[in-house]
Design an enzyme around this catalytic site. Structure first.
Site, short mmCIF file in Angstrom:
data_model
loop_
_atom_site.label_atom_id
_atom_site.label_comp_id
_atom_site.label_asym_id
_atom_site.label_seq_id
_atom_site.Cartn_x
_atom_site.Cartn_y
_atom_site.Cartn_z
N HIS A 218 -0.33 0.74 -1.75
CA HIS A 218 0.85 1.55 -2.11
C HIS A 218 1.92 1.48 -1.03
CE1 HIS A 218 -0.77 4.54 0.75
NE2 HIS A 218 -1.91 4.03 0.34
N HIS B 39 2.35 7.99 -0.58
CA HIS B 39 2.35 6.97 -1.63
C HIS B 39 3.76 6.71 -2.14
CE1 HIS B 39 2.49 10.53 -4.08
NE2 HIS B 39 1.32 10.90 -3.64
N GLU C 137 -4.75 -2.01 0.70
CA GLU C 137 -6.15 -1.59 0.75
C GLU C 137 -6.87 -2.16 -0.45
OE1 GLU C 137 -4.50 2.72 -0.09
OE2 GLU C 137 -6.68 2.80 0.03
N GLU D 6 -8.47 -1.34 4.90
CA GLU D 6 -7.05 -1.05 4.64
C GLU D 6 -6.23 -1.23 5.92
OE1 GLU D 6 -6.32 3.10 3.63
OE2 GLU D 6 -4.47 2.54 2.62
N ASP E 137 -11.34 6.60 6.51
CA ASP E 137 -9.92 6.37 6.21
C ASP E 137 -9.10 7.36 7.03
OD1 ASP E 137 -8.28 5.62 3.06
OD2 ASP E 137 -7.47 5.77 5.10
N ASP F 212 -1.74 4.26 7.82
CA ASP F 212 -2.83 4.48 6.86
C ASP F 212 -3.74 3.26 6.95
OD1 ASP F 212 -2.89 4.80 3.18
OD2 ASP F 212 -4.49 4.89 4.69
O1 LIG Z 1 -5.03 6.81 -4.13
S1 LIG Z 1 -3.76 7.36 -3.74
O2 LIG Z 1 -3.52 8.71 -4.14
C1 LIG Z 1 -2.54 6.35 -4.33
C2 LIG Z 1 -2.56 5.01 -4.48
C3 LIG Z 1 -1.37 4.49 -5.03
C4 LIG Z 1 -0.44 5.44 -5.29
S2 LIG Z 1 -1.06 6.96 -4.85
N1 LIG Z 1 -3.70 7.30 -2.11
C5 LIG Z 1 -2.64 8.03 -1.46
C6 LIG Z 1 -3.22 9.24 -0.76
C7 LIG Z 1 -3.39 10.43 -1.46
C8 LIG Z 1 -3.90 11.54 -0.80
C9 LIG Z 1 -4.25 11.44 0.55
F1 LIG Z 1 -4.73 12.51 1.18
C10 LIG Z 1 -4.10 10.24 1.26
C11 LIG Z 1 -3.59 9.14 0.60
C12 LIG Z 1 -4.22 6.08 -1.52
C13 LIG Z 1 -4.97 6.37 -0.27
N2 LIG Z 1 -5.87 7.33 -0.12
C14 LIG Z 1 -6.31 7.21 1.15
N3 LIG Z 1 -5.68 6.19 1.76
N4 LIG Z 1 -4.82 5.68 0.86
MN LIG Z 2 -6.12 5.15 3.49
MN LIG Z 3 -3.73 4.06 1.42
#
Ligand SMILES: O=S(=O)(c1cccs1)N(Cc1ccc(F)cc1)Cc1ncn[nH]1
Ligand SMILES: [Mn+2]
Ligand SMILES: [Mn+2]
Ligand SMILES: [Mn+2]
Length: 375
Positions: free
Chosen positions: A225, A233, A261, A356, A145, A156
């Site tokens: 998101h 997010h 995703e 994603e 990712d 993303d």
């Molecule tokens: O799960 S999440 O925290 C989220 C989903 C819905 C609302 S917040 N997240 C956001 C994020 C959080 C921290 C990161 F370092 C990077 C991204 C989704 C995601 N993770 C990786 N890619 N996309």
């Molecule tokens: Mn991601």
């Molecule tokens: Mn994401």
């Protein structure tokens, strides 16, 4: 010279050298459906789009530049990642490429968030911390990712790597579910309806493992998101796109950026926080409580300066020369100033996969910005 400058291997040529006119490739275009089909030819919407193109802050060139960096870095990653490599090596391989191609420069351009390298039953938010000795195995299912940002516009996008065919159907299920979610997305689309389509697609697949047939489940507590500048997010007004049927009547709106995703699992279809945390991000409207712990105060200064609200990981603090910061970091989390994002894992023995993309709901058309010829 007029000679065409090509990308090197490993990728190290900054994109402004490959795209001297500053015009980056458009993503995949999908027309809006049903009662939004009029947008395709609407003069008013075309004018709105031209304005958005010209507006330096909104300019589509920022996110398209981030997406082109993403495509070139992931193309190399897919070729170079091999069983026997340490997770640390894989993270460095990807991040060295990203920093070079995006021509990292303070908060103007750089890595969008820590490189996710979650393995097997872990679906998201694992990246190695210093001292991590985990070695990639040929039976592993690796979610890659990658985040790239240009002026806070974050691309993303993620894919899953395997090195033998056992879980091919799991990967097909998730790829199909993500593409179904992308097709269902659009201006006025209801988030609950998208979740239903994703789950229906995902759960029409099964995987045969060791003579046992396992149904593929949509992971019910992960989601797509919205993305806004410097906030992965969408901040406190962010919208989430669940991966299961639900009654959220909230609609997608013109001009929004979404990370679409999906995650499939052969286990429970539910993740819990598990293992050491590596991912952190300053909370947008964090309280300005006076910090008495000097080390926390100075760590927060480093976070503000180098990341602002972009997520970061411990390795990024290490490379900035921070040391013995854990107590201070945990204090900032306890005070509600920094959010921790621990690894999210399904049960032991389960296998999870992810695909994603980042999409933009332009006035006249939906653009799948991170689409490549790989996925
Ligand atoms: O799960 S999440 O925290 C989220 C989903 C819905 C609302 S917040 N997240 C956001 C994020 C959080 C921290 C990161 F370092 C990077 C991204 C989704 C995601 N993770 C990786 N890619 N996309
Ligand atoms: Mn991601
Ligand atoms: Mn994401
Ligand atoms: Mn927590």
């Amino acid at each position: 010279s007029g000679a065409k400058v090509g990308q090197t291997e490993p990728p190290r040529v900054g994109l402004s050298k490959l795209f001297p006119d500053g015009v980056y490739p458009e993503g995949e275009l999908q027309e809006y459906k049903d009662d939004n089909i009029w947008r395709t030819t609407s003069e008013e919407k075309r004018a709105a789009e031209r304005a958005a193109m010209e507006d330096p802050s909104l300019t589509y060139q920022n996110i398209r530049r981030a997406a082109e960096v993403h495509r070139q870095v992931r193309a190399y990653a897919r070729k170079a990642i091999r069983p026997g490599m340490r997770m640390m090596e894989i993270a460095d391989l990807i991040e060295d490429g990203t920093r070079a191609l995006v021509e990292e420069s303070g908060l103007e351009s750089g890595i969008g968030f820590p490189t996710g390298l979650s393995l097997n039953n872990c679906a998201a938010h694992y990246t190695p911390n210093a001292g991590d000795t985990i070695v990639l195995q040929k039976e592993d299912v690796l979610k890659v990712d990658i985040g790239v940002h240009v002026n806070g516009r974050i691309c993303d996008s993620a894919f899953t790597l395997t090195f033998e065919p056992t879980y091919n159907n799991l990967l097909e299920a998730v790829k199909a579910a993500t593409n179904a979610g992308i097709r269902e997305a659009g201006i006025d689309a209801r988030l609950g309806e998208i979740g239903a389509i994703i789950q229906e697609t995902m759960e029409s697949y099964e995987v045969e493992v060791g003579g046992k047939v396992l149904p593929v489940k949509s992971i019910e507590n992960l989601s797509g998101h919205t993305i806004v500048p410097y906030m992965i997010h969408g901040g406190d007004r962010g919208k989430s796109v669940l991966l299961v049927k639900n009654n959220d009547q909230t609609r997608m709106e013109e001009g929004e950026y979404y990370a679409i995703e999906t995650f499939g699992s052969t286990g429970r279809g539910r993740v819990v926080e598990s293992g050491d945390c590596s991912h952190y991000a300053k909370i947008y409207n964090a309280p300005h409580t006076p910090l008495r712990l000097q080390t926390a105060k100075s760590l927060l200064k480093t976070i503000n300066k180098h990341f602002d609200t972009l997520p970061f990981c411990r390795r990024y603090l290490d490379r900035l020369g921070e040391s013995k910061y854990l107590l201070a970091l945990n204090h900032l989390v306890a005070q509600g100033i920094v959010q921790d994002y621990p690894p999210l894992c399904d049960q032991r023995g389960a296998m999870t996969a992810q695909f994603e993309h980042t999409i933009l709901l332009r006035p006249t058309v939906k653009e799948v910005i991170s689409r490549g010829n790989d996925y």
